[in-house]
Design an enzyme around this catalytic site. Structure first.
Site, PDB file in Angstrom:
ATOM      1  N   LYS A 196     -10.157   3.836  -5.766  1.00 42.27           N
ATOM      2  CA  LYS A 196      -9.010   4.738  -5.611  1.00 42.27           C
ATOM      3  C   LYS A 196      -8.067   4.130  -4.590  1.00 42.27           C
ATOM      4  O   LYS A 196      -8.448   3.913  -3.437  1.00 42.27           O
ATOM      5  CB  LYS A 196      -9.477   6.114  -5.171  1.00 42.27           C
ATOM      6  CG  LYS A 196      -8.308   7.063  -4.901  1.00 42.27           C
ATOM      7  CD  LYS A 196      -8.769   8.482  -4.700  1.00 42.27           C
ATOM      8  CE  LYS A 196      -7.591   9.378  -4.369  1.00 42.27           C
ATOM      9  NZ  LYS A 196      -8.004  10.763  -4.218  1.00 42.27           N
ATOM     10  N   ARG A 206       0.031  16.430  -4.703  1.00 44.98           N
ATOM     11  CA  ARG A 206      -0.050  17.075  -3.383  1.00 44.98           C
ATOM     12  C   ARG A 206       0.857  18.297  -3.336  1.00 44.98           C
ATOM     13  O   ARG A 206       0.579  19.252  -2.617  1.00 44.98           O
ATOM     14  CB  ARG A 206       0.263  16.052  -2.290  1.00 44.98           C
ATOM     15  CG  ARG A 206      -0.802  14.950  -2.259  1.00 44.98           C
ATOM     16  CD  ARG A 206      -0.462  13.812  -1.306  1.00 44.98           C
ATOM     17  NE  ARG A 206      -1.436  12.717  -1.431  1.00 44.98           N
ATOM     18  CZ  ARG A 206      -1.283  11.529  -0.870  1.00 44.98           C
ATOM     19  NH1 ARG A 206      -0.209  11.278  -0.129  1.00 44.98           N
ATOM     20  NH2 ARG A 206      -2.206  10.596  -1.017  1.00 44.98           N
ATOM     21  N   LYS A 218      -3.214   7.772   3.963  1.00 46.26           N
ATOM     22  CA  LYS A 218      -4.632   7.719   3.612  1.00 46.26           C
ATOM     23  C   LYS A 218      -5.159   6.285   3.550  1.00 46.26           C
ATOM     24  O   LYS A 218      -6.179   6.011   2.925  1.00 46.26           O
ATOM     25  CB  LYS A 218      -4.846   8.470   2.284  1.00 46.26           C
ATOM     26  CG  LYS A 218      -4.467   9.959   2.368  1.00 46.26           C
ATOM     27  CD  LYS A 218      -4.968  10.754   1.164  1.00 46.26           C
ATOM     28  CE  LYS A 218      -4.721  12.248   1.351  1.00 46.26           C
ATOM     29  NZ  LYS A 218      -5.316  13.059   0.256  1.00 46.26           N
ATOM     30  N   GLU A 234     -16.407  -2.187  -4.378  1.00 53.51           N
ATOM     31  CA  GLU A 234     -16.548  -0.729  -4.241  1.00 53.51           C
ATOM     32  C   GLU A 234     -17.301  -0.139  -5.440  1.00 53.51           C
ATOM     33  O   GLU A 234     -18.163   0.718  -5.292  1.00 53.51           O
ATOM     34  CB  GLU A 234     -15.157  -0.076  -4.180  1.00 53.51           C
ATOM     35  CG  GLU A 234     -14.434  -0.218  -2.844  1.00 53.51           C
ATOM     36  CD  GLU A 234     -14.936   0.773  -1.799  1.00 53.51           C
ATOM     37  OE1 GLU A 234     -15.873   1.543  -2.094  1.00 53.51           O
ATOM     38  OE2 GLU A 234     -14.394   0.761  -0.678  1.00 53.51           O
ATOM     39  N   LYS A 249      -8.119   4.479 -10.136  1.00 52.84           N
ATOM     40  CA  LYS A 249      -6.999   5.406  -9.974  1.00 52.84           C
ATOM     41  C   LYS A 249      -5.955   4.804  -9.062  1.00 52.84           C
ATOM     42  O   LYS A 249      -6.332   4.308  -8.006  1.00 52.84           O
ATOM     43  CB  LYS A 249      -7.564   6.690  -9.366  1.00 52.84           C
ATOM     44  CG  LYS A 249      -6.556   7.762  -9.108  1.00 52.84           C
ATOM     45  CD  LYS A 249      -7.246   8.938  -8.481  1.00 52.84           C
ATOM     46  CE  LYS A 249      -6.221   9.993  -8.166  1.00 52.84           C
ATOM     47  NZ  LYS A 249      -6.811  11.079  -7.439  1.00 52.84           N
ATOM     48  N   SER A 275      -0.588  12.061 -11.301  1.00 52.61           N
ATOM     49  CA  SER A 275       0.561  12.976 -11.331  1.00 52.61           C
ATOM     50  C   SER A 275       1.903  12.249 -11.321  1.00 52.61           C
ATOM     51  O   SER A 275       2.834  12.629 -12.026  1.00 52.61           O
ATOM     52  CB  SER A 275       0.473  13.941 -10.148  1.00 52.61           C
ATOM     53  OG  SER A 275       0.439  13.232  -8.924  1.00 52.61           O
ATOM     54  N   TYR A 314      -2.779  14.408 -17.412  1.00 52.69           N
ATOM     55  CA  TYR A 314      -2.089  15.686 -17.582  1.00 52.69           C
ATOM     56  C   TYR A 314      -1.485  15.802 -18.973  1.00 52.69           C
ATOM     57  O   TYR A 314      -0.973  16.850 -19.340  1.00 52.69           O
ATOM     58  CB  TYR A 314      -1.020  15.847 -16.486  1.00 52.69           C
ATOM     59  CG  TYR A 314      -1.643  15.709 -15.113  1.00 52.69           C
ATOM     60  CD1 TYR A 314      -2.393  16.758 -14.571  1.00 52.69           C
ATOM     61  CD2 TYR A 314      -1.566  14.515 -14.389  1.00 52.69           C
ATOM     62  CE1 TYR A 314      -3.021  16.630 -13.341  1.00 52.69           C
ATOM     63  CE2 TYR A 314      -2.186  14.376 -13.158  1.00 52.69           C
ATOM     64  CZ  TYR A 314      -2.913  15.432 -12.636  1.00 52.69           C
ATOM     65  OH  TYR A 314      -3.549  15.299 -11.430  1.00 52.69           O
TER      66      TYR A 314
HETATM   67  C1  PBG Z   1      -7.504  14.117  -3.300  1.00 54.32           C
HETATM   68  C2  PBG Z   1      -7.038  13.770  -4.643  1.00 54.32           C
HETATM   69  C3  PBG Z   1      -5.769  13.281  -4.931  1.00 54.32           C
HETATM   70  C4  PBG Z   1      -5.693  13.141  -6.308  1.00 54.32           C
HETATM   71  C5  PBG Z   1      -6.924  13.528  -6.845  1.00 54.32           C
HETATM   72  N1  PBG Z   1      -7.756  13.904  -5.791  1.00 54.32           N
HETATM   73  C6  PBG Z   1      -4.622  13.021  -4.032  1.00 54.32           C
HETATM   74  C7  PBG Z   1      -4.813  12.162  -2.875  1.00 54.32           C
HETATM   75  O1  PBG Z   1      -5.746  11.373  -2.769  1.00 54.32           O
HETATM   76  O2  PBG Z   1      -3.973  12.295  -1.988  1.00 54.32           O
HETATM   77  C8  PBG Z   1      -4.484  12.647  -7.031  1.00 54.32           C
HETATM   78  C9  PBG Z   1      -4.329  13.034  -8.443  1.00 54.32           C
HETATM   79  C10 PBG Z   1      -2.979  12.830  -9.002  1.00 54.32           C
HETATM   80  O3  PBG Z   1      -2.036  12.357  -8.344  1.00 54.32           O
HETATM   81  O4  PBG Z   1      -2.824  13.155 -10.183  1.00 54.32           O
HETATM   82  N2  PBG Z   1      -8.804  13.957  -2.986  1.00 54.32           N
END
Ligand code: PBG
Length: 324
Positions: A196, A206, A218, A234, A249, A275, A314
């Site tokens: 990720k 968010r 992050k 990982e 991701k 998203s 989505y």
């Molecule tokens: C948080 C989480 C995030 C997403 C899934 N789980 C956001 C982040 O890490 O800030 C993102 C999903 C998306 O953008 O569709 N644990």
């Protein structure tokens, strides 16, 4: 002109193209992410995700029934925790009567065969909007893993089929697997967000959960998007620790990573079309610059062609309608 080979023969009409298509999408490829809110009859359109909604449990259950009827076999649940439940420990996340736990039970009850995956991370519950517990301005790994273990156990107890840790703390997959074993949850799976990346493409998400980090970013836990080899490290570690499914991701900017990982591992690989990737297509369509149906099918087919066995998107519902 004499040509020994004419590659265009196999592209000359739709029938022959479908005969030789290497990649085809099917409904069970998709994981539908769902955003859940407290209350009743709540339907909130996420501003940066047009036509995507956050719903209360009642509406979510209806939505899951529809997804099931379309052939979608898995959902990934995210909840918007009430503001007054947020703190630095994230303890609301393992409340047996919390929104996530109630949602799991309601959905299992209504559509027992739907595979329920649950997001395991502290950010919706954290007063700081981070995926970990904060001490002296730092996200501390080991106490966070303890919290993630409690959260996972409570999801399993509520009936989740697969817990999906999205936090990127070290050692959490092993700790969660061990705890599941100790508590006799021997049929609960783990889908690890293994690679990720710290990505700007999570912005709209968010908004959906009101979970933007209150300070900093992050990057001390999510991966640097400059890195490829690290993604393999990982992922192999997560598998060693007990992950049943691994995830990459975001998806579209990371097709090389999806392919590398598909070639390197012997477990199902999923990719999260996030998203911001959804929002980009929606925005261009709104401007009249892209054809939505074509953009959706091309994007999702590319992700599958890159090596994803499963795609969280989505567009799941739209895609199923387009391919049927
Ligand atoms: C948080 C989480 C995030 C997403 C899934 N789980 C956001 C982040 O890490 O800030 C993102 C999903 C998306 O953008 O569709 N644990």
């Amino acid at each position: 002109m004499y040509l020994q080979r004419r590659n265009r023969i196999l592209r000359s009409n739709p029938s022959i193209r479908s005969l030789v298509a290497e990649t085809t999408l099917k409904p069970s490829d998709f994981i539908a992410p769902l955003f859940i809110d407290e209350g009743e009859n709540v339907v909130f359109e996420i501003p940066s995700m047009p036509n995507y909604f956050r719903r209360s449990i009642d509406g979510t259950v209806k939505e899951v029934k529809e997804l099931w009827s379309l052939g979608i076999k898995s959902i990934l649940l995210f909840v918007k925790a009430a503001d007054d439940t947020k703190d630095n420990t994230g303890k609301e996340s393992w409340n047996p009567d919390g929104l996530m736990q109630r949602s799991i039970k309601a959905i299992k009850n209504a559509v027992p065969e739907m595979i329920i995956m649950t997001d395991v991370a502290l950010d919706p519950y954290s007063s700081y909007g981070h995926d970990g517990i904060i001490e002296n301005g730092e996200i501390v790994n080991d106490p966070t893993v303890e919290a993630l273990v409690k959260m996972s156990l409570s999801h399993a107890a509520a009936g989740a089929d697969i817990v999906a840790p999205s936090d990127m703390m070290d050692g959490r997959i092993g700790a969660i697997r061990e705890a599941l074993e100790q508590h006799n949850f021997t049929s609960t799976g783990i889908m690890a967000y293994s690679a990720k990346y710290a990505s700007c493409f999570y912005g709209p998400f968010r908004d959906a959960l009101d979970s933007a980090p209150g300070f900093g970013d992050k990057k001390t836990y999510q991966m640097d998007y400059a890195n490829r080899i690290e993604a393999i490290k990982e992922t192999l570690m997560d598998i060693e620790e007990g992950a049943d499914i691994v995830m990459i991701k975001p998806a579209m900017g990371y097709l090389d990573i999806i392919r590398e990982i598909r070639n390197a591992v012997d477990v199902p690989v999923s990719a999260y079309h996030v998203s911001g990737e959804y929002a980009m297509i929606k925005a261009a369509v709104k401007m009249g610059w892209l054809n939505e149906d074509k953009a959706v099918l091309e994007s999702l087919t590319s992700i599958k062609r890159a090596g994803a066995d499963l795609i969280a998107t989505y567009f799941a519902k739209d895609a199923v309608k387009l391919i049927s």
